[in-house]
Design an enzyme around this catalytic site. Structure first.
Site, PDB file in Angstrom:
ATOM      1  N   TRP A   1       9.539  -3.151   3.581  1.00 33.34           N
ATOM      2  CA  TRP A   1       8.302  -3.932   3.495  1.00 33.34           C
ATOM      3  C   TRP A   1       8.557  -5.441   3.395  1.00 33.34           C
ATOM      4  O   TRP A   1       7.960  -6.231   4.104  1.00 33.34           O
ATOM      5  CB  TRP A   1       7.458  -3.450   2.311  1.00 33.34           C
ATOM      6  CG  TRP A   1       6.076  -4.008   2.301  1.00 33.34           C
ATOM      7  CD1 TRP A   1       5.201  -4.059   3.351  1.00 33.34           C
ATOM      8  CD2 TRP A   1       5.409  -4.626   1.196  1.00 33.34           C
ATOM      9  NE1 TRP A   1       4.025  -4.657   2.958  1.00 33.34           N
ATOM     10  CE2 TRP A   1       4.125  -5.012   1.648  1.00 33.34           C
ATOM     11  CE3 TRP A   1       5.768  -4.884  -0.144  1.00 33.34           C
ATOM     12  CZ2 TRP A   1       3.191  -5.637   0.813  1.00 33.34           C
ATOM     13  CZ3 TRP A   1       4.833  -5.494  -0.971  1.00 33.34           C
ATOM     14  CH2 TRP A   1       3.567  -5.872  -0.499  1.00 33.34           C
TER      15      TRP A   1
ATOM     16  N   LYS B   1      10.881  17.988  -7.957  1.00 28.97           N
ATOM     17  CA  LYS B   1       9.827  18.865  -8.461  1.00 28.97           C
ATOM     18  C   LYS B   1      10.310  20.300  -8.565  1.00 28.97           C
ATOM     19  O   LYS B   1      10.008  20.989  -9.524  1.00 28.97           O
ATOM     20  CB  LYS B   1       8.612  18.799  -7.526  1.00 28.97           C
ATOM     21  CG  LYS B   1       7.572  17.819  -8.015  1.00 28.97           C
ATOM     22  CD  LYS B   1       6.284  17.955  -7.215  1.00 28.97           C
ATOM     23  CE  LYS B   1       5.615  16.604  -7.092  1.00 28.97           C
ATOM     24  NZ  LYS B   1       4.926  16.414  -5.831  1.00 28.97           N
TER      25      LYS B   1
ATOM     26  N   PRO C   1       0.807  -1.216   0.000  1.00 36.01           N
ATOM     27  CA  PRO C   1       0.000   0.000   0.000  1.00 36.01           C
ATOM     28  C   PRO C   1       0.840   1.265   0.000  1.00 36.01           C
ATOM     29  O   PRO C   1       1.775   1.394   0.764  1.00 36.01           O
ATOM     30  CB  PRO C   1      -0.798  -0.115   1.311  1.00 36.01           C
ATOM     31  CG  PRO C   1       0.041  -0.970   2.188  1.00 36.01           C
ATOM     32  CD  PRO C   1       0.811  -1.895   1.304  1.00 36.01           C
TER      33      PRO C   1
ATOM     34  N   ASP D   1      -1.766   3.080   2.780  1.00 35.08           N
ATOM     35  CA  ASP D   1      -1.049   3.289   4.016  1.00 35.08           C
ATOM     36  C   ASP D   1      -1.562   4.602   4.598  1.00 35.08           C
ATOM     37  O   ASP D   1      -1.577   5.611   3.904  1.00 35.08           O
ATOM     38  CB  ASP D   1       0.448   3.463   3.703  1.00 35.08           C
ATOM     39  CG  ASP D   1       1.280   2.403   4.375  1.00 35.08           C
ATOM     40  OD1 ASP D   1       0.782   1.810   5.348  1.00 35.08           O
ATOM     41  OD2 ASP D   1       2.413   2.182   3.935  1.00 35.08           O
TER      42      ASP D   1
ATOM     43  N   GLN E   1      12.671  -1.089  -0.581  1.00 35.26           N
ATOM     44  CA  GLN E   1      11.741  -1.872   0.229  1.00 35.26           C
ATOM     45  C   GLN E   1      12.295  -3.234   0.623  1.00 35.26           C
ATOM     46  O   GLN E   1      11.657  -3.961   1.390  1.00 35.26           O
ATOM     47  CB  GLN E   1      10.417  -2.068  -0.517  1.00 35.26           C
ATOM     48  CG  GLN E   1       9.643  -0.780  -0.758  1.00 35.26           C
ATOM     49  CD  GLN E   1       8.926  -0.276   0.480  1.00 35.26           C
ATOM     50  OE1 GLN E   1       9.151  -0.747   1.591  1.00 35.26           O
ATOM     51  NE2 GLN E   1       8.058   0.701   0.299  1.00 35.26           N
TER      52      GLN E   1
ATOM     53  N   TRP F   1       5.479   0.302  10.125  1.00 34.06           N
ATOM     54  CA  TRP F   1       5.969  -0.872   9.383  1.00 34.06           C
ATOM     55  C   TRP F   1       5.394  -2.166   9.952  1.00 34.06           C
ATOM     56  O   TRP F   1       5.328  -3.181   9.261  1.00 34.06           O
ATOM     57  CB  TRP F   1       7.502  -0.919   9.382  1.00 34.06           C
ATOM     58  CG  TRP F   1       8.043   0.107   8.454  1.00 34.06           C
ATOM     59  CD1 TRP F   1       8.706   1.249   8.774  1.00 34.06           C
ATOM     60  CD2 TRP F   1       7.921   0.102   7.024  1.00 34.06           C
ATOM     61  NE1 TRP F   1       9.004   1.955   7.640  1.00 34.06           N
ATOM     62  CE2 TRP F   1       8.539   1.285   6.555  1.00 34.06           C
ATOM     63  CE3 TRP F   1       7.353  -0.766   6.101  1.00 34.06           C
ATOM     64  CZ2 TRP F   1       8.607   1.609   5.201  1.00 34.06           C
ATOM     65  CZ3 TRP F   1       7.420  -0.444   4.755  1.00 34.06           C
ATOM     66  CH2 TRP F   1       8.038   0.727   4.313  1.00 34.06           C
TER      67      TRP F   1
ATOM     68  N   LYS G   1      18.580  12.928  -8.652  1.00 29.79           N
ATOM     69  CA  LYS G   1      17.257  12.580  -8.162  1.00 29.79           C
ATOM     70  C   LYS G   1      16.203  13.448  -8.860  1.00 29.79           C
ATOM     71  O   LYS G   1      16.435  14.625  -9.112  1.00 29.79           O
ATOM     72  CB  LYS G   1      17.219  12.867  -6.651  1.00 29.79           C
ATOM     73  CG  LYS G   1      16.510  11.796  -5.862  1.00 29.79           C
ATOM     74  CD  LYS G   1      16.656  12.086  -4.374  1.00 29.79           C
ATOM     75  CE  LYS G   1      15.532  11.415  -3.611  1.00 29.79           C
ATOM     76  NZ  LYS G   1      15.575  11.621  -2.187  1.00 29.79           N
TER      77      LYS G   1
END
Ligand SMILES: [Zn+2]
Ligand SMILES: [Zn+2]
Length: 951
Positions: free
Chosen positions: A552, A588, A39, A78, A548, A512, A585
């Site tokens: 996760w 924005k 999620p 999440d 992850q 987590w 990276k």
């Protein structure tokens, strides 16, 4: 219709006809392919990383569905933790944790709840537009009561097995968010930044020898206030040096840091320094006066190649905390929970710890206790949410004992298939070095930890369900009680030991723990879905980006081992990171990447999908996003296929049975053989989750289809012989049908476009390509010999074209002869070569040579010249017909004039051929002023023509 519009039309078609739902329903429940979608947070807009994960998590479920499995897919959100809390704090202009208490936990938590699903609609749009199929509206949320109740159940189970403990540990701590963070949280999003700070070497005066100082080095001067001891390595050699009137002690190996003239007075082992008392720089407590301020043995962790070989120890470090415990030194937290000075010189109380660095430095200079200071650049961790510099802090927290299950984690890792395979080793290292899991957070918006503690005897009670809470609570608890902190903090229990009141501990869970509980909590197991669970665990497939692996994936693995001693997933696909074009990276504020929506509008979702799936991202390597490559993919794949489809739409095909056996044509046999080989290879690669290889194979096939098969088969599609026409049409229908199926998981849009076109022609009858089964290949249709010969033919054509180009002879100029050595090809291939190259004869020279060699006869005889002119004339005249918008049934009279003898000669010699090719009844070599004419050129000679329409 633009490509974008074509795709939008397909989305509408899928929705209107519930194709996704049907694709699941038509597969039996007893045959599941289990997929967990990790999620995301809806607190920001989806970016390329999310799009990559949408696509990966769409391709494989589609594939396994086509293979006959039922692959249910349900979206999740999440909802808890620091990410949402810090957004809310910013919105509410909250700077400090106590302001949350002031506004009330209820108000704060309800505010968080109202913001959690802020961008849900934008996510839904992007998910849909990318062609990702998932049950979106019926999503699970980590803030659902059912979800949280399962988390309680899981925690109680782990607690009951004795794997949860409360302890003090040195943890990274954000003094602004006032909560510990886990190592994995920090390394996951690379929260380390290079910073340049002052490192200092301070002078600690020996108590019984006031002119001698121990030199200690630190990069965090603010910690000097809390110093309690100095650690040396008793086995290393130290020196005492004289500089001016003062004496200094440091490790011998680091003598090079002394820049002044010095004299070595003494050399001795570190053990000689042990227990020597020194004057503290700052006096902060009586306890420290009594128990601290002497030299201890830090062993080999005191390095001899950094600093001075004497380590200043305060509470703020892992090594420090170990030493303090080992020597039973006082635990002094001179900086409070908000990072402000609590103990120390009275005039500094309340200063922010980072500001103390400068203050301490100045002070040491004043007191003549600074030996030296210099700029020092090192990497330092920052809070991944609020960017506050973190401190190491010894904190009370709750832990899951990972050390006890480590062997099981490592053992079961061998049963997990990691893609790419090398991640298995990396994961093993992560597990091997994993500390115990700090599962408590001193925050608000998360599942409350269900531990109640007695006010009197400190007995502890853990609650594992709402029912159990109802049975034990002093107050009345409704069935739908919200398990967030602001509600359950108001609920009390009665102590079974002493009868006093029990209160819930203030901590909430690390989110987590919630993400790791997702396989069970999303289904409210074991309160519901116990039967379902039996066939839907473990998962067959999960995927996420590389960060992850330690998050996760690791946490899911830990919880599943704790609960069932089983792995939670069998196959894990790990993606790399998407970076901006220049390798930095994506940011924005820097605007260093194109807006995903614009990319999709320009090239379509399919092009973006296949660009990502063909890249090294699928091998867990980073990719610099390049719009130019998306464009190339669009041209090389989408546009080629669209052109094939356009051609297919123009020829008249209507045939529900495809009989492939009839065709003896080598082009047909070749493309059928190539296709069947492709089906076999793509299946193998898809089973191995290797989409980049699949894309390479499919690209190459589409190129073969469009630039070799179709180009060399066009005439057959227009042939007057029905059998010839039928063979070509059957073959193309068969190829397109299978290609649509093969590419359906990767590029669901264009596959559907092809499929719907086939449906119009009655080639197929299911509603959608996504309800089809995965194609299987037929061994007997694969002809390796034929494929090799065709490759050779293509090679000969390619090389001869190069010879033509070098001689500057256009393709339309027919040539007499090409001679090939070193090959053995049958007549049908030679015919193909002759036709493609526009050469009258292809001669095979059988004299023995190893290598292929080609000799092109480039002499243009007058006769060849005339034939070339004729072709050129025909092409230009057909263009003239097109310009006048004539249809093939319009007959004409051609009026033509030119000053060039050869052109006139060609008109005479090839009159019939020309007439036939341009649907002319008469050719009249005359132009009058009244005629409406068109002009074109052949080899710099002007030709003027007029087309008189006869019907
Ligand atoms: Zn923070
Ligand atoms: Zn009690």
């Amino acid at each position: 219709m633009s490509y974008n519009e074509k795709e939008l039309k397909i989305i509408k078609f899928w929705k209107d006809n519930h194709i996704f739902e049907k694709s699941i329903e038509q597969r039996p429940k007893r045959n599941p392919y289990v997929f967990y979608d990790g999620p995301p947070f809806a607190t920001g807009l989806p970016h390329y990383g999310h799009i990559l994960s949408f696509v990966t998590k769409d391709v494989f479920p589609r594939y396994w569905t086509m293979k006959g499995y039922r692959c249910e897919r349900r979206w999740g959100w999440d909802c808890h933790g620091l990410p949402i809390e810090s957004i809310c704090e910013r919105t509410l202009d909250i700077r400090q944790k106590n302001e949350i208490f002031e506004m009330g936990l209820k108000n704060f938590n309800e505010f968080c709840r109202s913001k959690v699903l802020w961008y849900t609609n934008e996510w839904k749009e992007t998910v849909e537009r990318m062609g990702k199929w998932i049950e979106f509206d019926n999503s699970y949320k980590t803030m659902d009561n059912s979800f949280m109740e399962t988390v309680w159940y899981i925690f109680k189970k782990i607690y009951t097995e004795g794997l949860v403990y409360r302890g003090k540990k040195v943890l990274y701590y954000c003094p602004r968010c006032e909560t510990p963070l886990s190592n994995s949280e920090i390394s996951m999003d690379n929260s380390y930044k290079d910073v340049t700070e002052q490192s200092v070497i301070s002078k600690f005066k020996l108590k019984n020898d006031p002119s001698t100082f121990l030199l200690a080095w630190t990069t965090t001067p603010w910690t000097l206030i809390g110093n309690v001891t100095l650690a040396i390595n008793s086995k290393a050699i130290y020196v005492k040096v004289k500089i001016g009137d003062e004496f200094f002690i440091l490790i011998k190996d680091q003598l090079n840091i002394v820049k002044e003239n010095y004299e070595v007075i003494e050399e001795f082992p570190g053990s000689k320094l042990l227990n020597k008392k020194y004057e503290p720089l700052y006096r902060i407590s009586n306890d420290a006066d009594e128990k601290g301020y002497y030299v201890i043995d830090g062993g080999e962790e005191v390095l001899s190649d950094e600093g001075t070989g004497i380590i200043h120890v305060a509470l703020y470090g892992e090594f420090d905390y170990e030493m303090i415990k080992k020597y039973d030194l006082p635990q002094i937290q001179h900086v409070d929970e908000q990072g402000k000075l609590a103990l120390g010189p009275p005039e500094w109380i309340g200063l922010w710890f980072k500001d103390l660095d400068e203050v301490v430095l100045e002070d040491l200079i004043q007191k003549n206790l600074l030996y030296s200071s210099e700029n020092y650049t090192h990497s330092y961790p920052f809070c991944y949410r609020c960017e506050t510099p973190l401190i190491y802090n010894a904190l009370d927290a709750w832990f899951i004992d990972i050390q006890q299950i480590k062997v099981k984690l490592l053992k079961t890792n061998e049963m997990i298939n990691w893609y790419p395979k090398e991640i298995a080793k990396r994961y093993q290292n992560i597990v091997e070095t994993a500390p115990d899991w700090c599962i408590s957070r001193n925050r608000f918006w998360a599942t409350a930890i269900p531990i109640w503690e007695c006010e009197g005897c400190h007995a502890v009670k853990v609650i594992g369900s709402i029912k159990e809470l109802q049975e034990n609570a002093v107050e009345g608890v409704p069935d739908d009680v919200d398990l967030h902190r602001h509600i359950v903090d108001e609920i009390h229990l009665r102590c079974q030991n002493c009868g006093k009141v029990m209160n819930r501990i203030p901590e909430v869970f690390d989110c987590w723990l919630e993400s790791g509980s997702m396989p069970y909590a999303a289904k409210h197991y074991p309160f519901e879905n116990v039967e379902w669970f039996k066939t839907n665990f473990p998962s067959d497939f999960v995927s996420e980006y590389i960060g992850q692996v330690r998050a996760w994936f690791y946490y899911m693995h830990v919880i599943s081992i704790l609960l069932f001693d089983e792995i939670p997933f069998r196959n894990v696909v790990v993606n790399g990171n998407i970076l901006a074009e220049d390798g930095t990276k994506m940011s924005k504020s820097k605007r260093n990447f194109p807006d995903p929506n614009q990319i999709i509008e320009k090239y379509g979702a399919d092009a973006l999908r296949i660009y990502l799936m063909s890249s090294q991202l699928m091998r867990a390597q980073d990719l610099n996003f390049k719009e130019e490559i998306v464009k190339q993919v669009y041209r090389r794949f989408n546009l080629l296929l669209i052109n094939v489809l356009r051609f297919y739409s123009m020829v008249d095909i209507n045939n529900s049975t495809i009989n492939l056996a009839d065709s003896r044509n080598i082009m047909d046999k070749w493309i059928i053989s190539t296709l069947n080989e492709l089906i076999g290879e793509v299946t193998l690669r898809m089973d191995d989750f290797d989409t980049s290889e699949v894309c390479r194979l499919v690209f190459s096939f589409v190129e073969d289809l469009s630039t070799w098969y179709l180009k060399n088969s066009r005439n057959r599609f227009k042939s007057e012989l029905e059998s010839k026409r039928l063979n070509a049409m059957n073959t193309l229908s068969y190829v397109l049908l299978n290609l649509a199926k093969l590419s359906a998981p990767l590029t669901p849009f264009i596959s559907e476009m092809i499929y719907q076109k086939l449906k119009e022609n009655n080639i197929t009858n299911l509603e959608s390509v996504h309800l089809e089964s995965w194609p299987s290949y037929e061994e007997e249709l694969i002809n390796q010999d034929l494929q090799q010969k065709m490759e050779l033919t293509k090679e000969i054509v390619k090389r001869t074209f190069e010879l033509r180009e070098n001689a500057k002879i256009p393709v339309r100029q027919v040539l007499q002869k090409v001679t090939i050595k070193g090959v053995d090809l049958k007549q049908e291939y030679l015919d193909l070569i002759s036709q493609t190259l526009n050469v009258r004869e292809v001669v095979v020279d059988n004299s023995p040579v190893e290598e292929l060699s080609i000799n092109l006869d480039t002499v243009i005889t007058p006769e060849l010249k005339l034939e070339g002119i004729t072709r050129n004339l025909i092409r230009n005249l057909n263009n003239c017909r097109k310009k006048k918008k004539l249809s093939p049934s319009n007959r004409i009279n051609l009026y033509i004039s030119s000053n060039n003898e050869q052109i006139l000669e060609a008109l005479d010699l090839y009159e019939n051929k020309i007439k036939k090719s341009i649907q002319a009844d008469n050719i009249i070599k005359r132009i009058t002023d009244q005629m409406e004419t068109q002009i074109f050129k052949i080899d710099d000679n002007t030709v003027e023509v007029s087309l008189e329409i006869k019907n």
